[in-house]
Every structure is written in C-alpha cells, then in structure tokens.
Design a protein around this motif. Structure first.
Motif, short mmCIF file in Angstrom:
data_model
loop_
_atom_site.label_atom_id
_atom_site.label_comp_id
_atom_site.label_asym_id
_atom_site.label_seq_id
_atom_site.Cartn_x
_atom_site.Cartn_y
_atom_site.Cartn_z
N TYR A 40 -4.43 5.95 12.18
CA TYR A 40 -3.45 4.90 11.91
C TYR A 40 -3.63 4.27 10.54
CZ TYR A 40 -6.84 1.25 13.36
OH TYR A 40 -7.92 0.42 13.48
N LEU A 41 -2.55 3.68 10.05
CA LEU A 41 -2.52 3.10 8.71
C LEU A 41 -3.01 1.67 8.81
CD1 LEU A 41 0.99 4.52 7.73
CD2 LEU A 41 -1.26 5.60 7.55
N ASP A 42 -4.06 1.37 8.10
CA ASP A 42 -4.78 0.12 8.30
C ASP A 42 -4.65 -0.74 7.04
OD1 ASP A 42 -6.27 -1.37 10.08
OD2 ASP A 42 -8.20 -0.57 9.42
N TRP A 96 0.40 5.16 1.14
CA TRP A 96 -0.49 6.15 1.74
C TRP A 96 0.02 7.53 1.31
CZ3 TRP A 96 0.92 1.70 4.34
CH2 TRP A 96 -0.12 0.91 4.85
N LEU A 117 -4.30 12.54 2.84
CA LEU A 117 -4.35 12.06 4.23
C LEU A 117 -4.18 13.22 5.21
CD1 LEU A 117 -4.61 9.58 5.96
CD2 LEU A 117 -2.18 9.13 5.65
N VAL A 147 0.87 -1.19 0.00
CA VAL A 147 0.00 0.00 0.00
C VAL A 147 0.90 1.23 0.00
CG1 VAL A 147 -1.78 1.30 1.26
CG2 VAL A 147 -1.72 -1.20 1.42
#
Lengths: 376, 376, 376, 376
Positions: free
Chosen positions: C88-90, C61, C66, C59
């Motif tokens: 948070y990065l999910d 981000w 963001l 991924v």
C-alpha cells in the motif's frame, strides 16, 4: 363544424396554419377520416393556443342561499341511500366533468348528529374544510380526528376513510375537495367499499396531530414513505396564529398578503400528490394587485369580508362563501374591512402544475396592477 | 512499534492476515518504506477491525464543579482577547483534536451583561444550547434571536454570527457544539473575521421563528436552498410540549423513551449538513434497554435526573450535566424520578453517518437487554 | 507542548485569540485539565485555521521501481496468509492511518494465475483499477466480472467480494482504492469473512455491464435502491472513446482538459456513497492552469506522459505512475507529448465533500494562472 | 340525459348511491341547478367508477395505406402554409381533443429535401421517431441533430425547435409525439413563434450525443438543472445493441420481453416531465402474457412483425405500424417470427402517472394469462 368547414381556425401569422379549404383538400380530409386520421393544420391553431383560455367560468357560490338547500337534503336522502349526502359545486363550464373549477371537484356535505357515512377508499385524493356544526369527525386508516370550524383534514389517495357526527353534536356542514375529475380524466380511478362498511378506530384520537404537528421536530421512530402527509388534520387556531406571526414578520406579497401552504412535515412539500392547499391572511384594508398563473384554485372565505376581481368582474364575498379562479385568469383580492383581517382557505392543483413543469405566472403591469372592471 | 515488530496484529483466522516476521520479510518491509509504501498484511487486521472500537472515552462532565471554573474565566480573559471565552470539553481519548466525543467539539461559553463577541464565519457548523442566565442573544446573517434556558440555536456553516448578552441581562452560560474536529480532519476549514467585527441586525428579532416555525405550514414567498434550516431557533417551551404530546400518543421506544429530532422545516431533514440534534423525554421511572449504533453523541440533561450506563459503567446525571456516548458503545438511560420526567438534549453526527451509508445499530439481546455493570 | 506553553498559537488579529500565559492562567489551565476540559483560547487559532493546510504530502509513486517490489511479494506471502497480497501507498504525512492521501487508502495488489483471495465484506467502499496482466476477475455479490487493463471496478460498501486470476491468465497487478481510513476515523468499520470463504457465481459473467451500461437507457424490470451503482465495471475502451468524443465536442476546462466522472446510472450521481472517480483526457500539448479545492485526490496515469505541479513542486509522470493531490493544494497538469493524449484516472472523496457542504474551489489568478516553482 | 332522468347511475350496492327520482327530488335538483350546484348522489357512481374504463379505443394504424396519404400532403400544402405538414392519428374515442390515445397526440410529418419548418416553442413536450428518408434534422435551442430511421429525438417543453431535411436528402417521414391534449386539458398551453422564424445552429452537430451519451460517465463541467434530458437524441444502433445485451443477460419479462426506458442521464429518470419512452425487444417466437396498467401508451413497430391482443381483439402488425393501448386495457404481445426479433418503440404518460401516484398494474391470472378473443 360544418362538414366542409375545415378552415375555421386559420391565422394569418407566419409560423401558424393558414390553409383555406378547397374541394380537393376537403376530399382529402374525408379520406383521412376513414383512416382515423386528420390533417394537423386544420386544428393546429386551436390545439396550440397562444396562451391558456380556461373553459371554467369564474363563479362565486354564496353560502347564504346555498346553506338552506344543503340542510334540506337531510330530509330528502339518507347517507345510506346517497353514499354521501353532498351538494356539489357545478361550474357552468365544467358540467361534463362535475368540476368546480378545472379538474377539481368540490361539494358541501351535511350530516346530522349520530349519522355515519360508510367507509371507502379511492385513488382520488380528498380533503375537507369544516364550515359549521359540532361533533364532526373523520376516520382515516383507523386514525380518528375530531373536527371544528376551519379545521382542514386530509383523506388521501388509497386510504380507508369515513365521516360522521357524534350523537351529542350539532348538524355539521363541511366542504369536500377532491381531484375526482382529474383522476377520471387520467383514467386512473379505482373505488372500493370497505368490506365491513365501517373501520375500527385503532389509534388514539387525533394521534396524527400529537405525533406530527410539532414545528421543527420529527418523531424518531416513526417511518413514513407514503406520497402524502402523515399529519392528517391542520387545526384552525394554530394556523391562524402562524399566519398572524408570518404577516407581522415580513412585508406582504402584493398579490396575496400573507399566504402559507399547508405542508407534509416529512419533506416540506405539498400535503398530497395532486392537491395543494393554503391559508392566506389579508390585513385590514389590504388591496392586492392582479396577477395570473396556471393551475385551478378554489377559495373558501374562512374569516372576514371583501371582494376579488377575477377576469375583470367583481365578486363580493363574506365568511363561508366559495369562489374559483380558473387557470391563467387575472385575479386580485381586497379586504374591505378597516379593522378585521380576512382569511381565505384555498385548495388547488399546484402539485400537478409543478411536477409536470407547467406552472407559469405573470403580474399585471398596466393600470397600476389593477384590472379594469368589465361593465356588467 | 519496535522497528522489527511488524507482526503484532496477526490473527489466526481464515481470511485474515497471519504473517510472521522473518528476517527476509523485515528486510523487505524496510525496502518498501523507502518507497513510501508498506505491506498491507502488516496492518490489515488493525485497519479493518471486526467492529468499531471508539478511541473516545465515555465521560460525564458534572456541571456542579465545572460551573465555577467557567464563571471564573470572566475575570481572567476578555472576549476581545480570547476571541470567545469558552471552556471546552476535552475527551481524554481525543485531546489531539480537542473533541468532546468523536469529531464533535463542545464547550461552555460565558458572557456578562453588555459583552459582545466579535462576528465571524467559518465552514464549521455550530449550535448552542442555553444553560442559564438572562438576555443572551445570537445574530446570524443579520437575524437576531433572543435566547432563554434550553433554547437551541443554529449558527450554520458559512453564516456570519456573533453572540452577546443584553446590558440589562444576567451572566449567561451556554453550551457550544461544533464539527470543528471533523472539518479539520477533512481539511476543509475556513475562517473569516467580519470586516466590521460586528454585523447589523437587518431583520425583526426572532423573525426566523415567526416565519418558519409553523407546524405543517410553509411561507409561500420565501425561497430557501441553503444546506441548513432557515429556522435558526428552537424554543424550549414548544419543544417540551411537543415531546409530551408525542410521549402521550404512542408507546415508548425501549431505548430512548420519546425522542424527537430537530428538523429543517423546508425538507424535514436534519438541521445542518453535518450535525443533527434531538430532545428526548424519559417518563418518570423509565428504564431503558441497551443498544449501540455508529455515530458520536453528546448529551446535556435539560431537565430531571437519572443515570446512563455506557459500556458497562454507570454515570449518574442531573440537570445541566453533559455526557457522551462514543460510536458503537452500548448505552441505556434511566430516569430515577418517580414523579418527574427527564429530558436529554443531544447533538450528534447522524447526518454524516446517514449520508455516507455508515449508520448501523444493534439491540442488546442478552441479560434482558441490560448491560452487566463493570466493577469499578 | 511544554507544560507551561499554552500560548503558542497567539495571533495579534482582531477576532482571534491572543492571550499570553501568566502564572495565574497556567494554574487555571491545569485545574481545567483535571476536569477533562481546557480553555478554547489556547487552541482556537490552531483548530480554526484561516484555511486548510493538509497534513498529506504531495507524493508521486513511480511504477518503475515499485513494480518489482510488488511482484516480489508473490514469493514472500500467499494470499491465504496475507489475506490480500497488497503493497500500500503510505503517505509520509499519513502513516498513522495508512492513507495514500487524506482519508483514502490505496495499494497495489498482485495475483498469479490460479490464485484466489478469500471473500469478505466490509463497511468500507472499495474499487480497483487494473494495471497489467490477463485473466483478472472480481466477484461482487455473485456477479463475476472479467477485467483488463484500465478497467475500473467497484466492490461497494457491504457487498461480498473476492478477486482472482484465471488459471490460464498472466500475473495481474491492480490498484485498490478504499475509504478505510475515513471509515475508521468515523468509527464505523465492520468486517466479515464469508462463511464459505468463497461465493458462488450466480449471474452471467459481466451481467451488470449487459444490464446497466446502456447510455440513456434503463432496464424496465430491475429495481435498485442501494447507495451505490448497480453497474460494477466501467470498461476502458468505451470510457476512452467517450472522453475523446467529449473532448471534441466542447472547449477544454482550463484546469482539467476533458474530465468525466464515473456515475451511477440509476441517479447520475457518484458511483459510491463516499468515493467518486473520474477519467480525464489531456490533449497533446495541453498546459493546464492551477487551481485548488477541498477534497483528497489520487491519480493514476492510465495513458501518456507529462507532469503536474503540486504546491510548487514538479512531478513528472508516465503510464502507471500514481500521485496524489492533497486538500486545498494548488495543482496544474501538463501533457508533454505533442502527438498523443494523456489520460489520468482519479479517485477521490468528492461525495463526502459535497454531501457535507464542504466543497470549495479557487483558481490561481496571479502569474498567468501558473504556480512559481519552489527551488528544490 | 332526459331532464327528469337523474337516477340513471343507481347501483344497489351498500356504500354506493341508489336514490330513485321522485317529483320532490327532481324539483330539488332543478333548484340546485339554478345555484350552479347539483346533488352528488345523482352522479357519484358515474364519477367514482369501480375501475377505469378508457374512452380511447384500441386502434392500429397501418403504415401501408397511411403512407401514401402522408406523402400526398406534400403536393397539397407547403410547410409555410401548414405550419407543420402533419397527418395526425385521431382516436375515434378522442376526436374532441385530437388525441391518439388518452391525452397523447401523435402525427406523421413529411418533409421534402430542402424544406424547413419554422421554429417555435411551446409548453408542450414533444418527441419524434424517424420512420424513413435521409437527411432529416432537428434543431433544439441551437443544437442540431442529424436523424436516421428509428432514431428518437426530444424537443422538450419550452425549447426553440425546428425541423428540416437537407437539400441532398430524400423525402422523410417521422412520427411526432406530444402531450398537447394533456397540456390543453390542464389549461397550461403557451405557444411562441421564433422572432426570426429560424434559429442559428450554435453548437457542433450532435453535440448532445457527444457530451451526454456515455454510459456511466458524466461531463465534469456541464451543469444541468432543466426538467428534461440534456441528451436530445437516442440513436437506433446503440439502442438496439443495448436491448440485445439486456435480453441476453436476464430472463424475459412475461409481459414485455426485454424493455428499456429511455432516460435522462443526469438523474436516471424519464426523458421529459410528462412523457416517457421505451424500446422493447421481443425474441423470435416470444408469446407474452396479458396485463393491464394505468397510463396511455402508443407503440410503433420499429422492427419485425407480430400481433398484440388488446381488450380481447387481435391487431396484427408489421414494421412502421402504430397502435395504442388505452389505460387499464388488457394487452399482450406476440412476435410471430421464428427467426427475427421484433422491436416496439413506445411513448407514454408514465411520468404523469408516477408523479401523481396514480400508477397501478395487474397481471391476468385466468386462462394461463391469455385473454380470450372476442368474436369479431
């Protein structure tokens, strides 16, 4: 050195010092001396040799002959007066430092039943190897150990320790091994007499063996962070049995047959910070090849008979004889029996050599790996 | 979780998250999801618990009952078809990862005389503990080992290994233990089938025992720098004897009686990089106190009978039963025999906990150190 | 899995499991389930894969996009209510454990001038990497550190720590990195709120930098035996300068350009027990080759722009973007600028992989070392 | 010793040897000598002293005075003839081993622009500390380093190394430090002249600084497993800056002000296997207290002026003076300037003392921690 001989170490080799004395230089050298200095080139070739040349002499101390002198000391001095009643091995090349070889001290101690030597502690590391008798014991920091022939026991750096022979025992002789000369040379020797002269036994007899001598097993709830092994006694029988298994399970080392190092079970390393020890088995008829390495080694014949050739000289040995191999000396071992194995106990300064990155070894390639004998 | 229930983990405690869902927040949360993100405060109290609560369930696998099912598999599948003919322990809380407890896998493998499983290697570390039979053997990187009841054998990370039973043996059952779930979770699992399906035996049988199982002794000329023990087999008799000596030489641990860790003789540490193992002896009548610690533990009763209370539930055990203690679960052990000692074999992930600085332990102080039993 | 589908993992390969379901076997499997057991051969090929296949998804981000969501959280929750105000990065493959990749958690935290988050301690190891703002600070066990963009700061396992922004500062955003998912998975997570909610500053500001950040020099009188670095802050400027010197002094790594690991100055090892971190410099025009290795890696672009190809998909990045490389995923990095270098900050679980002997790597040999792109 | 004086070391203290010579004993001693043995009790009190008493004498070598003699050597010998053109420090108590203190050698080497000394390697560890000049360089295993005043450079055990001064430089003087006496004493000294007399420069100049001198950062792709630091040069400016930061960030040591050890960045330990080195800063007006410890220490004044009291004697020093502190000698340092700090470079045998578990230290408690001066 004659006061005008400053050029005795000259070598006519590129990269080495080769300066001839002249009146001008000699005058200069004398001025330097007044300033607590000197010219490196007058000593460089001496202090930077191409390779080590030990000042220790290969010696074999024959137990027969020595034994009676050791026993005689009993009638001459008491442990109380002597501190410890020991005859030490005095290498002709190391009399100034009372060493058996290199920086290692060794002596034969004798005690009669009922005798007890006073307890003390020192910054030297010490060991003993039992030679004969019955009822010998050592106490280390409250841990008492019963000792028999060929047992190997530690009294490490900084521990309270004392020796004795049980009242119902027999006169005992053992070999002491210490790094006293090394610790003195490093100017780090401290000595203390126990305030009560003797210590209490505060643990079950031989508890260090009970707790720490299980192969591949470690007590869960006993921590240990001292710089020496928590196992203080290494008994002869299991050591001999282990050697035999080891010898059976693999090919011999061409130099040493089957050799095992005594280890600290906590980390697998040497038993003490400055002294290592080993036991090796030479099969019947074993004829070893020659090699040399740095470090000083003192051997006691624990079993059997044979000879070693050290720096071209043959030393015949039998049980209880002691001999030394100085640093970088060629040596090879032979078991002369066709039927019985021979075992050599050894202690050495390998931990020092290894930690200081000074260990080096070399096999002899010429002459089938065997030294030519030097004519007597 | 209902799509609008983002506040199910709220705690009304200073320093913890306590945010109530509002339409605005829920809309915001949904936007975040589209960006592969989320708000920490919706999960913070869940992912940062006050203390561990294991998802593994305390279980006791009774050998009686299980044994017939294991034996029955012989008629149902061949080792060739099955790879290995193993019934594994499937913790109700860990079915997704096929673990017996935590990240540890365990199974019971059965082989008949003359059967041989194919050789393979994997990045998982493995061990076995022999339960019954005669003639079992394991080959690890060309080292063959003969195995008897209660012997403990390693097949470490990366080694070629295979198992079999001698043609003149009896049907054998042993417990396998592996870190497969851990290695999978860490996404580091590799598997290779031996190109010949079987490996040659290239060393004397049991040579690792001959060379590496001498207490306080290390072979001089065998180097070793692998991340696991060169001693692959730990035999029952000397282990039991060592435990008895250890138990006699000191006071019991209030929690574990006399417990010894199997060690790597090269460095005194755990036997493998991810898995530790131990054997403990509970004296006749031993009643242990409760403690808890991080790490997952799987026990097999090697000898005797008694019970353990785990998280308030009593599990009665006898020889060959297997039970687990999950991380941070209270547990206490009791030997119900007045005359015989009991021995518990255990393997665990202590090396992981210790290396990652995650080990922690705590004694139960209330109630005399004993857990109140939870009504069934 | 359908209750009668036990044979979904069959492989027709010698040494692998290949057992077809039969009514008898299915009945047997159901009996095993009642005993909390199962047949290994029904899952063996699944739990012993030929090589890792990460469940984490590559991924990227994008900070643009963001960032506004992060800033918006300021108006939605207070630090007091939220505990910490973090997005948070999910990772889509790791939603169950709230991880950005593998077992690593990461989030973007925002604080306004004058805000202070409460102090706590946990068994997770944590770090932050500053992205923007002015006046950010962190306090670790009484040591306060002032933080600027691209500074890297530790809040290790077990320390009291808290964050804030000075009243005269600007809104700050930083990336948090923690091993929360790993510590939870290992069931070893403990959390404590500071009894006073805030700690006193007991040392000069930035004293860990003053005392421990001298290259090749160690304070004489400060001991340190904790399992993490005593240097808590690694500043951007000297790091960037060091990277440039390093890049100039040697040839590039074909995969990583010039990459340096942040280290614990006490022992030269990783900064914390479970998390490692690095900064790497890709020269203008650098085109890296592909390799893969075990372990999970999360990158933040500290400087410059370029792209990475991960598992055949291209991810274009610019400053502040974050992307992940899952375990055993092929990856290669490219700096698209012809004039400026690019720098990638990264944190990872290398200490775990290395300590558990699970690290493995492989270079791509085909296609000139470059991955073919997968059609979108 | 008179041949009948065997009892010169008697002490009337319980636990110590106190045996008076008698005719019978003397006869016995003479017999023992013939067997290369002796009685321990005749030397025990001498070889087991209560505490160390160094044979090295505290000396201060004043650079003024010494400098002209060093420079004069240029006209007296060539590097080709001399090997290296060095005036060494010859401690009056250590003339037999050419040591400056303990087992440490040191000398002042001078080279003129365009001169090159031949390359060699030895098992001794060596360092140099630059005193004056311009254009000095050292090459170690193909790594060339440019050297300025107060730079500290390693030429470790076993490396090829050579020194020179660039043709456009100025006459250079530096201090050499080696463990030659120790290595000789341990009989482990090997010396080799480079086959070409000079080595090629195979790396960028100062690359070890570029690659290894980043605080808290480690090159990813450079392995290192040698027993010494890969960073060969420690420059003065960053060292001085680090010391000032360190001094500002904490309270002074009562004995040493602010002292930092030069370290191996790979493991945080000492720079070489046998020799450690440090730089310390004494603030303006610093008045240190007295302590003593084992180990031998040789100081050079890198900056400033003051005095040290060693074993009750005051030694006034200024920049470039060199003085020694023998093992277990009381010492205290004073910076006499009210405005400028003073810096002392030091090299020592601390690695030896620490590895062999022989380090011990003690603070002076009487007299406010200050030694009474001994009348001249």
């Amino acid at each position: 050195m004659n006061s005008t001989d400053y050029d005795t170490h000259r070598e006519n080799v590129a990269g080495r010092s080769d300066v001839e004395d002249t009146p001008e230089l000699v005058a200069y050298y004398k001025e330097l001396e007044r300033l607590n200095t000197a010219a490196l080139w007058t000593v460089a070739n001496k202090i930077e040799p191409w390779q080590p040349k030990s000042v220790s002499v290969p010696v074999l101390w024959r137990y027969q002959g020595l034994r009676e002198h050791v026993l005689r000391s009993v009638s001459l001095v008491t442990p109380e007066k002597a501190g410890r009643r020991v005859i030490y091995l005095d290498n002709p090349g190391r009399r100034d430092v009372s060493a058996a070889v290199g920086w290692l001290y060794s002596g034969l101690q004798v005690m009669h039943p009922g005798e007890i030597a006073s307890a003390h502690a020192h910054s030297s590391s010490a060991l003993r190897f039992i030679m004969e008798g019955k009822g010998a014991y050592t106490i280390v920091d409250g841990h008492k150990m019963a000792l028999g022939a060929n047992d190997f026991v530690l009294t490490p750096n900084g521990t309270w320790h004392e020796h004795g022979v049980e009242a119902d025992g027999l006169p005992c002789i053992w070999q002491d091994g210490l790094d006293i000369p090394l610790v003195n040379a490093l100017e780090a020797g401290f000595f203390t007499v126990h305030p009560d002269l003797h210590q209490a036994v505060t643990h079950p007899v031989d508890d260090s063996v009970a707790l720490w001598s299980a192969a591949g097993l470690r007590p869960h709830d006993l921590g240990w962070n001292k710089p020496y092994s928590p196992l203080f006694k290494y008994q002869w029988e299991p050591t001999y049995e282990a050697l035999r298994r080891y010898a059976a399970g693999r090919e011999d080392s061409p130099f040493d047959g089957a050799l095992m190092h005594y280890t600290n079970p906590v980390n697998g390393g040497h038993v003490m910070a400055t002294i290592g020890a080993s036991m090796q088995l030479l099969r019947p008829g074993f004829v070893g090849k020659a090699h040399r390495h740095t470090g000083s080694f003192l051997y006691q014949v624990a079993k059997g008979q044979g000879y070693s050739i050290i720096e071209g000289r043959r030393f015949d040995w039998q049980e209880r004889d002691i001999f030394c191999v100085p640093s970088w000396a060629w040596h090879e071992h032979v078991n002369t029996s066709r039927t019985d194995d021979a075992c050599l106990f050894c202690f050495n300064d390998l931990p020092v050599m290894e930690k200081l990155s000074l260990y080096r070894e070399e096999a002899l390639v010429d002459n089938g790996g065997h030294q030519p004998l030097i004519a007597a």
